[in-house]
Each structure stands twice: as C-alpha cells, then as structure tokens.
Scaffold this active site. Structure first.
Site, short mmCIF file in Angstrom:
data_model
loop_
_atom_site.label_atom_id
_atom_site.label_comp_id
_atom_site.label_asym_id
_atom_site.label_seq_id
_atom_site.Cartn_x
_atom_site.Cartn_y
_atom_site.Cartn_z
N LYS A 1 4.05 -11.03 32.15
CA LYS A 1 4.38 -10.13 33.38
C LYS A 1 3.80 -9.38 33.68
O LYS A 1 3.23 -8.96 35.26
CB LYS A 1 6.04 -9.61 33.27
CG LYS A 1 6.68 -9.05 34.26
CD LYS A 1 7.75 -8.37 34.37
CE LYS A 1 8.51 -7.68 35.63
NZ LYS A 1 9.90 -7.20 35.58
N ASP A 2 3.27 -8.62 32.68
CA ASP A 2 2.11 -7.24 32.92
C ASP A 2 1.20 -7.96 33.49
O ASP A 2 0.40 -7.84 34.69
CB ASP A 2 2.06 -6.70 31.23
CG ASP A 2 3.30 -5.65 31.47
OD1 ASP A 2 3.82 -5.69 32.32
OD2 ASP A 2 2.73 -5.15 30.36
#
Lengths: 219, 432
Positions: free
Chosen positions: B235-236
């Site tokens: 996600k990051d």
C-alpha cells in the site's frame, strides 16, 4: 471530505506560492517566447553584438552555443579577441562600464530566471523605452523608470509600426536566447522527464493492481 | 545457500526476529487510509535529501566568493548536476508538504492522544530540526533571498533580553551575515540531517511500541489488525508511486517553481530586496511574527505557534475516544485551524500593509484562540456525548476492544503476569 481537504490545502499552497511570485510583476507585456533554435541563434547574435558591450554572460562559453545548433564557423564569426572556449565576458573593462553607468551592468546568464516572469521582463524592458520630452533628448523606461541602461535597441527612435515590430522581434529573440542561457539543460531535462513520468505511471498502475490483489486475500 | 547465510546471521544477530517483529508480524490496524502513508513518504524524502545533499556537497564551495558560482557549476558542468540540485531543492519543499500533511493527520485523527504523547513530541522535535536544517540550507546558494532571509531571521535573536546583541554575533560569527555565517551554516546543514535520522529512529521505536493509531481513534480488536508486510508495504509503495509522479513532475517540468527569482541574483549586502519573503513553508509563522507589533512579542509568538502543539495532550481534555470523526466540536476546530493556517500563509507572502496587517492579526488571534478554547470545547463535547451517547460505530469498536481486554485479563490472570495485568486494568478503567 478528507480528500477535499487535502486537495484544498494543496491548492492553497500553490496559490500562496503563486501569490509570492506574481506580487512584484507589474505591467509586463505577456508575449509568448518561442524556443526554436532559429530564434535563439538570432538572439545570441544580438546579445554578443550589442548587449556584451556592457553585459557578460559568465556562466556560458562561446562553444556552448553549439547546443542551440550554431556551427563552429557561425560562432567564430562572433568572436573578437576571444577564443571559442572562453566564457562570454564583456570586453569593455569593468572600470569603464562602472564609470559610465554608475554600476556594473548585471550578468545576463541567469537574467531570465532572476526576475518575476523573467522572459517577459526582458522583452518588456527592451521595448518600453520612450522619449521624456518632444525634444527627443533623454529616454526613460516604463517598466524600469530611471534605468541606467540606454535604449540599446533604439525602440524610442522607431518611427513606424514596422520598425517597432522589427525591434520587438529582436527583443523576443533576445529573451528566447536568455531563457536558454539561464538553464541550458532544460530541454534534456524535459525529455528525460517524459520517460521518467511514463515509467512511474506504469509502475504505479502495476503497484495498484498488486495492492488490490494482496488485499483481496483479506475478507 | 541463502538459507545458510541467514541461519549464520541469525545465530549472531536477531535479523529474523527483527523482520518478524517490525514487518511480517507487526500488527497494523487494517482500516488505515492513505493519510497514514505520509510518515513513510517523509522518511523516503529524507533519504532523497541525504543522498542528493552528499553529492551536492562534493561540488559546492562554502565561500562567499564562490558559493553562488559553484551552484551554477553544478547546474551546468557537473554531470546530471541539475538533477541533483533540483532533486534537493524540490525535495526540501516536498519534505515540508509531506510533514505538514502528516501532522495535520495526527491532529485530525487525534493520534497525539494517550498513549502516543512521546510519539507526538518526538515528531514536533523533528519538525523543529527540519525547520532549522531548511533555514540553514537556504543560505547556501548565497542568493539575495538567502542572504537577506538569514540576516532578518538571525537578527530576531537580538530581542533576547540583556544578551541579544551577543547572541546574534555568536550565531553569525560576525557582525553581519558573511563568510563565517556561510561556513558554519554549511557545517551544521550537513550535521543536522544525521541528528534527524537519530530522532526518526526514536520516533519509530516509539511508534512500534504503541503501534499505529487508526481513523476511528479507538484501539482495534486483534482480528482487525493485519501484518505490516505485505499489506502495508504494498500500500505504501503504491502511495510512493503517486507521490513520485507529482514530485518528479516538479523536478523535471517546473523545478523553478520552488526557487524564488530573487535568489537567482547573487547576494549583495548593499542592496535590500523590496520585500524579503521566506520560503513558503515558513510563511504562516512569519505572518504570526509580523502580526505582533512588539518585536520580542513577535518572536515569542512565533516560537509559541509551534511549541504550543507540545501541550495538545493536555489541552485536549476530552475522554471521548477517537479523533475528529466522533467529535463534532473538535472537528470544526481542526477545520477552522487548517483554514486559518492557509490565511496566515497567504498574509505571510504579502507586504505588511493595509488590510494584510489586520488580516494577519485576526488570523493570529484565531490561531492561538483555538488552542486556548480547546480545553473548554473538549470538556463540553465530552459531557454532551455522555448524554447523547456515542455514534453506534464508536460504541461497537469500544465494546469489542473491552471484550478483548477482558479476555486477555482472564488469560493473564491465569498466567500470573502481574505487570501486564496492571496495564490492562488501567486501560479498562480509562475506557469506561
């Protein structure tokens, strides 16, 4: 709501930064400056022939003019006492320049980025000269009242619209050249940039798909 | 082979243990939104600044006669020097943008609240270190704004009672900003990032101790926590991709956007620019400084405008769990405060004349007024939600957490873990 907020803050940030930049820009003539090699080459010739009587462009070497498509012969034709590998320095001794104008004329290499809306500033400055009185003795400049630089392109002397248009074209070419001079790597920067952004867009799309896939394992 | 190497290392260093503890088994609330990516992004840009900065330092000359020219040397003669410099100059602005959003998120979601006070305070320390580093770095190109900015800001220390003048000279190493100032700012600008790295490490240790907060502001049930890796790494990374598109957009297509034209003119102590404007990230604080008519008062107000955040855990007296989501009063305050900050930023960029003086004063008043009102608003808000009850979602989350705490209390009692038991009981008490 949250997203809106982020967007809003970003917009406000930009607006602030823009506000800083716009606040000093006065009555500039907002011409578009074209970045063709021809315009730059014509500009280079005017700058070397006229402006360098008083101004230097110390961060540029004559040889660098090859980058705007000038041939070696074209460049050597511009030289007086200098060598092609020399920096573009004014040949008028600095004391004389200082004495004649009360100050050393500023270096022009960064001029296009050293003023608010630099290219338009240069263009406007060169085409904003007028005679103070009907006797046509003293000129002044609308953009820069009391400027110590004479009307070098003789704009105030122009008598017809054709003549004025010609000088305006010269001013445009000078601005175009000085834009290049202020950041010679700009072109290659933008070229590389296109590939970098394209690559990142593809990569980010893949990462997004990967993220969706990894997260889909959660129920 | 690789397995063998890892086994060899693991016998001597808790590598496997650390990977498990900090990544593959580190629990993160699954409901985090993208606002929780900004800490990671800030860390990424810190590395960009470190690397590009070290390469710049290889070509930069910290000498008043050479500094400005050496930047142009980097821009024109060093291979990809323009890229290194634009990464660094754009990176500075990006760093502040990310950190401001990161702090804004912390405020909005109440992440500064118990037990994350130390995380919050180390974060504020990081902000101060970042500001100091940016301020000193800005002198290095030795342009007009570099010089005059440093001149004005160092002169502020002259308001120190009794020893003001000596403090200013001590900071500058001279009576005016000059060669001594430039060399010491360079030395410190190179040093501070390493202090920042240490502070980041402490910040992260504190984070991994108390774990991430989450948009609900209520500690989630264990089943709602998922391991950092792979869920948040991916996600990051996606967040990083989006950020990099914007960041490189500026680096490659509009790097001059972040560089004031005045700073492309070499520093000249004899010519004062018509108005001296700091970089955008200092504008709100600069506006506060100028809004107080008294110089000493102005400096104190400017310092307080950041230091007052340290008191957030005390100023917020509500026991209603969660961030702005479940707290209508606080939510309005946070929004007003965000808008006020924008107004201050705008005022900071204008010459202090006419309407802007008044606007600046009002915005400054609102800024501090909000902090002073917070204890009362938060208390009232708590009373109100006691009467009206919390939103159903909050009720559910709290109930789930309590059930879990009770379960673990039961378990710990069996295990006779007195210390942990005390912790859990304390938490249960707080929640009710």
């Amino acid at each position: 709501m949250r997203r809106l907020l982020v967007l809003l803050s970003a917009v406000a940030m930009f607006a602030t930064a823009q506000g800083v930049m716009a606040s000093a820009a006065g009555a500039l003539k907002m011409v578009d400056i074209d970045s063709s090699e021809q315009a730059r080459q014509r500009g280079a010739e005017i700058v070397v022939g006229t402006c360098m009587m008083c101004h230097s462009l110390k961060y540029i070497k004559f040889a660098d003019l090859k980058e705007i498509g000038m041939k070696e012969e074209q460049i050597t034709a511009l030289l007086e006492d200098q060598d092609i590998d020399d920096r573009m320095l004014s040949l008028t001794p600095i004391e004389i320049r200082k004495e004649s104008y009360g100050k050393v004329p500023p270096d022009l290499s960064l001029m296009a980025v050293a003023r608010q809306k630099g290219p338009q500033h240069i263009y406007t400055l060169l085409t904003d000269y007028y005679y103070k009185s009907a006797e046509q003795e003293e000129t002044d400049n609308h953009l820069f009242p009391g400027i110590k630089m004479p009307d070098v392109l003789a704009y105030a002397d122009a008598e017809s619209d054709d003549e004025r248009a010609e000088i305006e074209a010269q001013a445009h070419d000078v601005a175009s050249f000085l834009v290049w001079a202020s950041d010679p790597s700009a072109e290659s920067r933008r070229t590389i940039g296109k590939y970098v952004i394209l690559y990142l867009i593809i990569l980010t799309t893949l990462l997004y798909l990967l993220k969706r896939r990894v997260w889909s394992k959660l129920h | 082979m690789i397995k063998k190497v890892f086994a060899w290392v693991d016998e001597r260093f808790p590598l496997d243990e650390m990977i498990k503890h900090e990544l593959t088994e580190y629990p993160v609330p699954r409901n985090l939104n993208y606002m929780w990516s900004f800490g990671f992004l800030a860390m990424f840009i810190l590395i960009v600044q470190l690397v590009s900065g070290i390469f710049l330092a290889m070509h930069y000359k910290a000498d008043v006669g050479m500094a400005f020219d050496s930047i142009q040397h980097i821009m024109r003669e060093v291979n990809y020097g323009w890229l290194i410099r634009y990464l660094h100059s754009t990176g500075a602005s990006a760093f502040f943008a990310l950190i401001f959003i990161h702090i804004g998120r912390t405020l909005y979601y109440g992440s500064y609240r118990r037990p994350r006070e130390l995380l919050w305070w180390t974060g504020l320390l990081l902000l101060l270190l970042l500001m100091a580093t940016a301020f000193m770095g800005y002198l290095l190109p030795w342009g007009q704004m570099s010089f005059w900015g440093a001149q004005v800001i160092t002169a502020l220390f002259g308001v120190t009672p009794f020893i003001g003048e000596s403090v200013v000279i001590w900071l500058r190493g001279d009576f005016v900003v000059g060669d001594a100032t430039l060399t010491r700012f360079f030395a410190l600008h190179y040093l501070f990032p390493f202090i920042i790295c240490v502070a980041v490490a402490i910040h992260l240790v504190a984070l991994h101790w108390v774990k991430s907060s989450n948009p609900s502001g209520i500690t989630l049930h264990a089943k709602d926590n998922i391991p950092f890796h792979p869920y948040f790494t991916v996600k990051d990374l996606f967040g990083l991709g989006v950020f990099l598109i914007i960041f490189f957009g500026f680096v490659f297509f509009a790097p001059e956007f972040w560089i004031m034209p005045e700073n492309n003119v070499p520093a000249d102590p004899m010519v004062t620019p018509p108005h001296i404007v700091p970089e955008w990230y200092f504008l709100p604080f600069y506006a506060i400084l100028r809004s107080i008519p008294d110089p000493l008062g102005g400096v104190v107000a400017m310092a307080m405008s950041i230091l007052i955040f340290l008191a957030m855990p005390w100023l917020d007296r509500s026991n209603v769990p969660g961030g702005a989501k479940f707290r209508p009063g606080y939510r309005i305050m946070v929004y007003v405060w965000f808008v006020d900050l924008m107004v201050l930023g705008y005022v900071g960029a204008q010459a202090p004349e006419g309407i802007f003086v008044l606007l600046g004063r009002i915005a400054t008043f609102v800024y501090f007024g909000l902090f002073l009102l917070l204890p009362f608003i938060s208390k009232r808000e708590e009373r109100r939600s006691r009467v009206q009850g919390l939103p159903r979602e909050a009720e559910r989350l709290i109930r789930e957490e309590q059930e879990e705490l009770l379960r673990s209390e039961h378990y710990l009692r069996r295990e006779n873990d007195e210390k942990e038991l005390k912790n859990i009981r304390k938490r249960l008490e707080d929640e009710s």
